[in-house]
Design a protein around this motif. Structure first.
Motif, PDB file in Angstrom:
ATOM      1  N   ALA A 372       0.754  -1.054  -0.044  1.00  0.00           N
ATOM      2  CA  ALA A 372       0.096  -0.009   0.076  1.00  0.00           C
ATOM      3  C   ALA A 372       0.859   1.263   0.095  1.00  0.00           C
ATOM      4  O   ALA A 372       1.262   1.711   0.948  1.00  0.00           O
ATOM      5  CB  ALA A 372      -0.842  -0.127   1.406  1.00  0.00           C
ATOM      6  N   LEU A 373       0.894   1.966  -1.156  1.00  0.00           N
ATOM      7  CA  LEU A 373       1.540   3.233  -1.293  1.00  0.00           C
ATOM      8  C   LEU A 373       0.342   4.205  -0.900  1.00  0.00           C
ATOM      9  O   LEU A 373       0.190   4.831  -1.950  1.00  0.00           O
ATOM     10  CB  LEU A 373       2.206   3.524  -2.734  1.00  0.00           C
ATOM     11  N   LEU A 374       0.217   4.552   0.179  1.00  0.00           N
ATOM     12  CA  LEU A 374      -1.047   5.143   0.384  1.00  0.00           C
ATOM     13  C   LEU A 374      -0.792   5.999   1.868  1.00  0.00           C
ATOM     14  O   LEU A 374      -0.031   5.770   2.565  1.00  0.00           O
ATOM     15  CB  LEU A 374      -2.269   4.365   0.526  1.00  0.00           C
ATOM     16  N   GLU A 375      -1.722   6.804   1.892  1.00  0.00           N
ATOM     17  CA  GLU A 375      -1.894   7.709   3.203  1.00  0.00           C
ATOM     18  C   GLU A 375      -3.250   8.012   3.489  1.00  0.00           C
ATOM     19  O   GLU A 375      -4.124   7.501   2.853  1.00  0.00           O
ATOM     20  CB  GLU A 375      -1.083   9.143   3.193  1.00  0.00           C
ATOM     21  N   GLY A 376      -3.426   8.485   4.823  1.00  0.00           N
ATOM     22  CA  GLY A 376      -4.756   8.928   5.148  1.00  0.00           C
ATOM     23  C   GLY A 376      -5.754   7.773   5.379  1.00  0.00           C
ATOM     24  O   GLY A 376      -5.251   6.596   6.032  1.00  0.00           O
ATOM     25  N   GLU A 377      -7.072   7.657   5.179  1.00  0.00           N
ATOM     26  CA  GLU A 377      -7.767   6.771   5.504  1.00  0.00           C
ATOM     27  C   GLU A 377      -7.836   5.453   4.657  1.00  0.00           C
ATOM     28  O   GLU A 377      -7.980   4.433   5.257  1.00  0.00           O
ATOM     29  CB  GLU A 377      -9.420   7.223   5.119  1.00  0.00           C
ATOM     30  N   ALA A 378      -7.194   5.506   3.372  1.00  0.00           N
ATOM     31  CA  ALA A 378      -7.003   4.430   2.845  1.00  0.00           C
ATOM     32  C   ALA A 378      -5.903   3.425   3.594  1.00  0.00           C
ATOM     33  O   ALA A 378      -6.060   2.083   3.766  1.00  0.00           O
ATOM     34  CB  ALA A 378      -6.453   4.369   1.289  1.00  0.00           C
ATOM     35  N   ALA A 379      -4.748   4.039   4.065  1.00  0.00           N
ATOM     36  CA  ALA A 379      -3.675   3.657   4.626  1.00  0.00           C
ATOM     37  C   ALA A 379      -4.130   3.081   6.082  1.00  0.00           C
ATOM     38  O   ALA A 379      -3.994   1.844   6.436  1.00  0.00           O
ATOM     39  CB  ALA A 379      -2.710   4.515   4.874  1.00  0.00           C
ATOM     40  N   ASP A 380      -5.033   3.693   6.719  1.00  0.00           N
ATOM     41  CA  ASP A 380      -5.680   3.100   8.118  1.00  0.00           C
ATOM     42  C   ASP A 380      -6.145   1.974   7.657  1.00  0.00           C
ATOM     43  O   ASP A 380      -6.411   1.111   8.598  1.00  0.00           O
ATOM     44  CB  ASP A 380      -6.655   4.221   8.445  1.00  0.00           C
ATOM     45  N   ILE A 381      -7.248   2.026   6.536  1.00  0.00           N
ATOM     46  CA  ILE A 381      -7.734   0.399   6.301  1.00  0.00           C
ATOM     47  C   ILE A 381      -7.025  -0.601   6.338  1.00  0.00           C
ATOM     48  O   ILE A 381      -7.304  -1.613   6.908  1.00  0.00           O
ATOM     49  CB  ILE A 381      -8.780   0.536   5.121  1.00  0.00           C
ATOM     50  N   VAL A 382      -5.819  -0.332   5.669  1.00  0.00           N
ATOM     51  CA  VAL A 382      -4.950  -1.562   5.383  1.00  0.00           C
ATOM     52  C   VAL A 382      -4.130  -1.842   6.666  1.00  0.00           C
ATOM     53  O   VAL A 382      -4.029  -3.031   6.940  1.00  0.00           O
ATOM     54  CB  VAL A 382      -3.643  -1.080   4.355  1.00  0.00           C
ATOM     55  N   ARG A 383      -4.061  -1.034   7.472  1.00  0.00           N
ATOM     56  CA  ARG A 383      -3.260  -1.302   8.847  1.00  0.00           C
ATOM     57  C   ARG A 383      -4.565  -2.043   9.867  1.00  0.00           C
ATOM     58  O   ARG A 383      -4.210  -2.602  10.593  1.00  0.00           O
ATOM     59  CB  ARG A 383      -2.925   0.018   9.485  1.00  0.00           C
ATOM     60  N   ASP A 384      -5.708  -1.398   9.726  1.00  0.00           N
ATOM     61  CA  ASP A 384      -6.622  -1.774  10.710  1.00  0.00           C
ATOM     62  C   ASP A 384      -6.951  -3.312  10.376  1.00  0.00           C
ATOM     63  O   ASP A 384      -7.362  -3.931  11.425  1.00  0.00           O
ATOM     64  CB  ASP A 384      -7.852  -0.867  10.619  1.00  0.00           C
ATOM     65  N   SER A 385      -7.033  -3.456   9.012  1.00  0.00           N
ATOM     66  CA  SER A 385      -7.299  -4.980   8.623  1.00  0.00           C
ATOM     67  C   SER A 385      -6.385  -5.707   8.625  1.00  0.00           C
ATOM     68  O   SER A 385      -6.402  -7.035   8.512  1.00  0.00           O
ATOM     69  CB  SER A 385      -7.891  -4.867   7.170  1.00  0.00           C
ATOM     70  N   GLY A 386      -5.013  -5.413   8.866  1.00  0.00           N
ATOM     71  CA  GLY A 386      -3.705  -6.367   8.812  1.00  0.00           C
ATOM     72  C   GLY A 386      -3.375  -6.834   7.576  1.00  0.00           C
ATOM     73  O   GLY A 386      -2.884  -7.905   7.528  1.00  0.00           O
ATOM     74  N   ALA A 387      -3.853  -6.388   6.500  1.00  0.00           N
ATOM     75  CA  ALA A 387      -3.863  -6.793   5.278  1.00  0.00           C
ATOM     76  C   ALA A 387      -2.423  -6.800   4.706  1.00  0.00           C
ATOM     77  O   ALA A 387      -2.301  -7.278   3.472  1.00  0.00           O
ATOM     78  CB  ALA A 387      -5.143  -6.272   4.299  1.00  0.00           C
ATOM     79  N   GLY A 388      -1.648  -5.973   5.025  1.00  0.00           N
ATOM     80  CA  GLY A 388      -0.296  -5.772   4.468  1.00  0.00           C
ATOM     81  C   GLY A 388       0.501  -4.745   4.834  1.00  0.00           C
ATOM     82  O   GLY A 388       0.767  -4.567   6.076  1.00  0.00           O
ATOM     83  N   ASP A 389       1.278  -4.133   4.081  1.00  0.00           N
ATOM     84  CA  ASP A 389       2.458  -3.324   4.756  1.00  0.00           C
ATOM     85  C   ASP A 389       1.947  -1.855   3.827  1.00  0.00           C
ATOM     86  O   ASP A 389       1.776  -1.752   2.696  1.00  0.00           O
ATOM     87  CB  ASP A 389       3.739  -3.480   3.927  1.00  0.00           C
TER      88      ASP A 389
END
Length: 446
Positions: A372-389
């Protein structure tokens, strides 16, 4: 409830807005509501209908949709994919929709009880506003992304330097003692500055006008919580969040690759390849790792104005990157099965902190590791779901480090159920449709 949906993108086209509205409309119809959709003859993404689409869909035709809805087909303007011709297409479709809908709903007893106008395209919002005022029917404005902020993104515009201005700078540097060349260069630079000023003024006008339409609507629906907060700060009184979603039954959960199945790390990007995605970061990181001797293969699959430039960059850097054309959705599962990690990427522009790429929900549902080359809400979703880096957008060094580590320890890309569980809880189509219908009921009841 009689619902009129105004959209520039609709089935049988396939894309994020088309999939969203097919999912919602099918559930609205199943709940006993009547839905009319006004949309142009299908011509996405090429800008022109296919032979089959031209045969099956006529301007002005009233079709029976796949879910029982009525689809009124409006005019379109063939476009080249650039912002100028696409904007002209949006305007043509919007004006034709306005004329046709006024005639179709000439009798008050036939008119919808609520209008939903969805952006993009922005002219669709104007049609919704005008019809709402003429008929005395409440308008719900849906902002699928951070519009108009993405259109008026200063950071993005600042990266574009007109070729004429570049030529003028070079000419000025070479002019030396020749005053006529210096004067010519100065004129070109002045024209460039004038063009930039006009574009900046137009962006401010668009931003102000769209914000006014949002404020005047009975309700605004956004797809992210952060953009909802931004609109509330701007004074938009009634803002709801209905995420994009996915239908879990149609997305197959992937399995881990058998040991020894392939030697290289396989990374996949699937979707639009435009300026917003910043995919040159992926190509440059792949090139660095190839020079280091890391075994890696990258696939970029999709369409967009940046695709030729990405392919050229991969050739220039000798990067192990394939740039492949858009594929039918029925072939997407095979690409997920091929991959070890799936890339989701957006540039580091302020509005993207309020944006979640709709493809992310489908990727989470597959269980594949997410880069995930992301920031903000999209990055939060990846972190919260434990789906990747999660990495900073446009950070080549960080991506090199991550993929180097994944290649050395492939267990880090193991399929995980956490992403699919997150989608089930937060982005399931059935629950999203129920939420949307409750919003429409409240608007009609007011």
């Amino acid at each position: 409830m009689r619902i009129l949906v105004l959209t520039h993108y609709y089935a049988p086209e396939y894309g994020a807005p088309q999939r969203r509205w097919s999912a919602l409309v099918s559930r609205f119809i199943a709940a006993g509501h009547r839905v009319t959709v006004a949309a142009p003859v299908p011509h996405y993404p090429s800008g022109r209908p296919t032979v089959e689409q031209r045969r099956d869909h006529r301007v002005g035709g009233a079709e029976h949709g796949a879910h029982g809805e009525t689809v009124l087909r409006t005019a379109y303007l063939p476009h080249l994919g650039d912002i100028g011709t696409r904007t002209a297409d949006h305007l043509v479709a919007a004006l034709d929709a306005l004329c046709r809908l006024r005639r179709r709903f000439g009798r008050p007893e036939d008119r919808p009880e609520v209008i939903v106008a969805t952006a993009p395209a922005i002219p669709t919002l104007l049609v919704g506003r005008l019809l709402s005022a003429r008929w005395g029917v409440p308008l719900v404005v849906e902002m699928r992304d951070a519009w108009p902020d993405l259109v008026t993104q200063v950071g993005g515009a600042a990266r574009v330097v007109p070729g004429a201005v570049v030529a003028a700078v070079r000419a000025a540097g070479d002019a030396g003692e020749r005053p006529e060349r210096r004067e010519g260069a100065a004129r070109v630079l002045s024209l460039g500055r004038l063009r930039s000023s006009v574009v900046a003024l137009a962006k401010r006008v668009v931003h102000r006008q769209v914000t006014d339409w949002q404020t005047e609507a009975y309700a605004v629906v956004t797809t992210t919580s952060r953009f909802a907060d931004v609109l509330r700060e701007r004074g938009v009184p009634t803002v709801h969040v209905v995420r994009n979603g996915t239908e879990l039954s149609r997305v197959r959960a992937q399995r881990d690759h058998p040991p020894g199945d392939h030697a290289e790390l396989r990374c996949l990007y699937l979707g639009n390849m435009g300026r917003s995605q910043g995919l040159e970061t992926v190509v440059r990181a792949a090139a660095v790792l190839a020079r280091e001797g890391v075994s890696l293969r990258v696939r970029l699959v999709g369409h967009g104005v940046a695709a030729p430039a990405l392919a050229a960059l991969a050739r220039e850097l000798e990067a192990p990157v394939e740039v492949l054309p858009r594929i039918p959705h029925c072939e997407v599962g095979a690409q997920y099965a091929w991959a070890d990690s799936v890339v989701v990427s957006l540039r580091s522009w302020a509005p993207f902190a309020w944006t979640v790429p709709s493809k992310l929900y489908e990727i989470l549902a597959t269980g594949r590791h997410v880069t995930a080359l992301l920031e903000g809400e999209a990055a939060d979703i990846v972190r919260d779901s434990g789906a990747g880096d999660v990495l900073p957008p446009e950070d080549v060094a960080a991506l090199v480090e991550l993929w180097r580590g994944l290649a050395a320890d492939r267990s880090r890309t193991a399929v995980r159920a956490s992403g699919r569980n997150w989608v089930s809880e937060h982005a399931d189509d059935d629950e999203l449709a129920r939420t949307y219908l409750e919003i429409l009921r409240e608007v009609v009841a007011d």
